[in-house]
Design an enzyme around this catalytic site. Structure first.
Site, PDB file in Angstrom:
ATOM      1  N   ARG A 171      48.510  39.346 -18.239  1.00 51.51           N
ATOM      2  CA  ARG A 171      48.759  37.910 -18.333  1.00 51.51           C
ATOM      3  C   ARG A 171      49.323  37.331 -17.042  1.00 51.51           C
ATOM      4  NH1 ARG A 171      53.977  36.532 -19.867  1.00 51.51           N
ATOM      5  NH2 ARG A 171      55.388  38.298 -19.742  1.00 51.51           N
ATOM      6  N   ILE A 172      50.127  38.098 -16.305  1.00 52.35           N
ATOM      7  CA  ILE A 172      50.679  37.604 -15.039  1.00 52.35           C
ATOM      8  C   ILE A 172      49.756  37.981 -13.881  1.00 52.35           C
ATOM      9  CG2 ILE A 172      52.627  37.681 -13.442  1.00 52.35           C
ATOM     10  CD1 ILE A 172      54.433  38.219 -15.840  1.00 52.35           C
TER      11      ILE A 172
ATOM     12  N   ARG B 187      59.187  45.425 -12.626  1.00 48.95           N
ATOM     13  CA  ARG B 187      60.390  46.198 -12.873  1.00 48.95           C
ATOM     14  C   ARG B 187      60.558  47.220 -11.761  1.00 48.95           C
ATOM     15  NH1 ARG B 187      60.801  42.607 -15.770  1.00 48.95           N
ATOM     16  NH2 ARG B 187      61.424  42.490 -17.974  1.00 48.95           N
TER      17      ARG B 187
ATOM     18  N   ASP C  96      61.808  41.200  -6.611  1.00 50.71           N
ATOM     19  CA  ASP C  96      62.633  40.336  -7.451  1.00 50.71           C
ATOM     20  C   ASP C  96      63.418  41.161  -8.470  1.00 50.71           C
ATOM     21  OD1 ASP C  96      63.479  37.720  -8.441  1.00 50.71           O
ATOM     22  OD2 ASP C  96      62.159  38.065 -10.156  1.00 50.71           O
TER      23      ASP C  96
ATOM     24  N   GLU D 103      70.968  45.888 -12.389  1.00 51.94           N
ATOM     25  CA  GLU D 103      71.173  44.447 -12.300  1.00 51.94           C
ATOM     26  C   GLU D 103      72.339  44.025 -13.196  1.00 51.94           C
ATOM     27  OE1 GLU D 103      67.473  42.563 -13.241  1.00 51.94           O
ATOM     28  OE2 GLU D 103      66.407  43.444 -11.547  1.00 51.94           O
TER      29      GLU D 103
ATOM     30  N   HIS E 169      66.027  38.521  -9.435  1.00 51.93           N
ATOM     31  CA  HIS E 169      65.331  38.540 -10.731  1.00 51.93           C
ATOM     32  C   HIS E 169      65.228  37.133 -11.324  1.00 51.93           C
ATOM     33  CE1 HIS E 169      64.303  41.299 -14.384  1.00 51.93           C
ATOM     34  NE2 HIS E 169      63.445  40.302 -14.239  1.00 51.93           N
TER      35      HIS E 169
ATOM     36  N   GLY F 157      62.128  35.592 -11.569  1.00 45.86           N
ATOM     37  CA  GLY F 157      60.730  35.355 -11.897  1.00 45.86           C
ATOM     38  C   GLY F 157      60.529  34.488 -13.123  1.00 45.86           C
TER      39      GLY F 157
END
Length: 326
Positions: free
Chosen positions: A154-155, A236, A260, A265, A285, A287
């Site tokens: 999808r991305i 990721r 990103d 994190e 991060h 996005g």
């Protein structure tokens, strides 16, 4: 229901139209980040439904065992940060819409923004200008470059189409279904893994992180890239084998990286090696961090709470909890 929302850093969710779906519930929003299990247990001791913003907080057995009132965790996307077995053992239903059919245009836009930023050295040139320098190097245009997409989901599909609009030659690698979809859309399929890494001028990773994909990208893969090539990771950090990215950068292949995502994190250590390298562009991060994307995601998340409260839960990951207690 008593609902708690963690890690809403900028108190954004209250401003979204979808927040009205929680009207009538007792909602507490936490704006800081806390990972200590005992401190979280104290915060959440009365919570019945817990809302998570992606993977910002790990929800493990040590915490779940201290939350006897918790009935539901509602979030969106994958859940490597959640101990599903401990959820089930404690009678906590996990609901998470996997949204496989809905592109995240926010993540796709950031990905292409990172491509342009790294190729044209935008952050480095800006930092130099603020430091009193005028032009510190010569960047690269993306037109006629080979944009490698792994994989065409999808991305990845959205990024591939952005690349084509910029005059890039798109080369796709991934599973059979992914490649078949890309081919049907008119994109070229890499002949092999080696050809994908060695022929691409830019590689963008769009792979879901599962146990079987952890460490999927190796140092050998990365060092097959051109010395002028760019690797972009907005998916990721765990997709890349531990230590492989730094090692490959020190080897000189690829020549540039834009990320990103990080192993741990939030990353608050300014001495992290990636932050010290002049050929690396990093973002924290972000996005999926846009008002529009939040509205899309939290509409789903709040719908899951409403459905649970009405006795008809949706997007259940561990349905045995509901079947046994519902």
């Amino acid at each position: 229901m008593k609902i708690s929302i963690l890690d809403d850093y900028f108190d954004t969710l209250r401003t979204l139209p979808c927040f009205g779906k929680l009207d009538g519930h007792d909602v507490t929003v936490w704006n800081d980040h806390e990972q200590d299990a005992d401190l979280l247990a104290e915060r959440l001791k009365d919570t019945e439904a817990l809302v998570l913003i992606r993977e910002r907080t790990k929800i493990q057995a040590e915490l779940l065992d201290q939350l006897p009132n918790l009935k539901l965790i509602s979030q969106r996307s994958v859940y490597p940060h959640i101990d599903v077995e401990a959820c089930s053992r404690n009678g906590v239903l996990l609901c998470s819409n996997q949204h496989k059919g809905s592109p995240s245009f926010a993540a796709a836009e950031l990905t292409f923004g990172l491509i342009l930023s790294a190729m044209r050295q935008i952050p480095q040139q800006m930092a130099a200008l603020k430091g009193g320098k005028w032009q510190i190097g010569v960047g690269h245009t993306v037109r006629d470059k080979v944009l490698g997409i792994w994989s065409y989901g999808r991305i990845g599909e959205a990024v591939a189409k952005y690349g084509a609009a910029f005059g890039m030659r798109v080369l796709v690698f991934g599973g059979a279904a992914s490649c078949a979809k890309a081919a049907a859309d008119g994109f070229e399929i890499a002949e092999s893994r080696t050809a994908f890494f060695s022929n691409s001028d830019v590689i963008s990773l769009h792979i879901r992180l599962y146990p079987e994909t952890k460490g999927l990208i190796t140092k050998d893969d990365l060092t097959q890239m051109k010395s002028s090539a760019l690797l972009v990771n907005t998916s990721r950090a765990g997709l890349i084998a531990e230590g492989a990215l730094i090692s490959a950068l020190n080897f000189g292949r690829p020549g540039m990286v834009a990320v990103d995502v990080f192993e741990n994190e939030p990353l608050l250590n300014s001495d992290h090696p990636l932050l010290k390298m002049p050929n690396v562009v990093c973002t924290p991060h972000i996005g999926y961090v846009s008002h529009e994307e939040y509205e899309t995601q939290f509409s789903d998340i709040f719908d899951q709470i409403v459905a649970f409260d009405e006795g008809a839960p949706i997007h259940m990951i561990n349905p045995e909890v509901w079947n046994n207690n519902g």
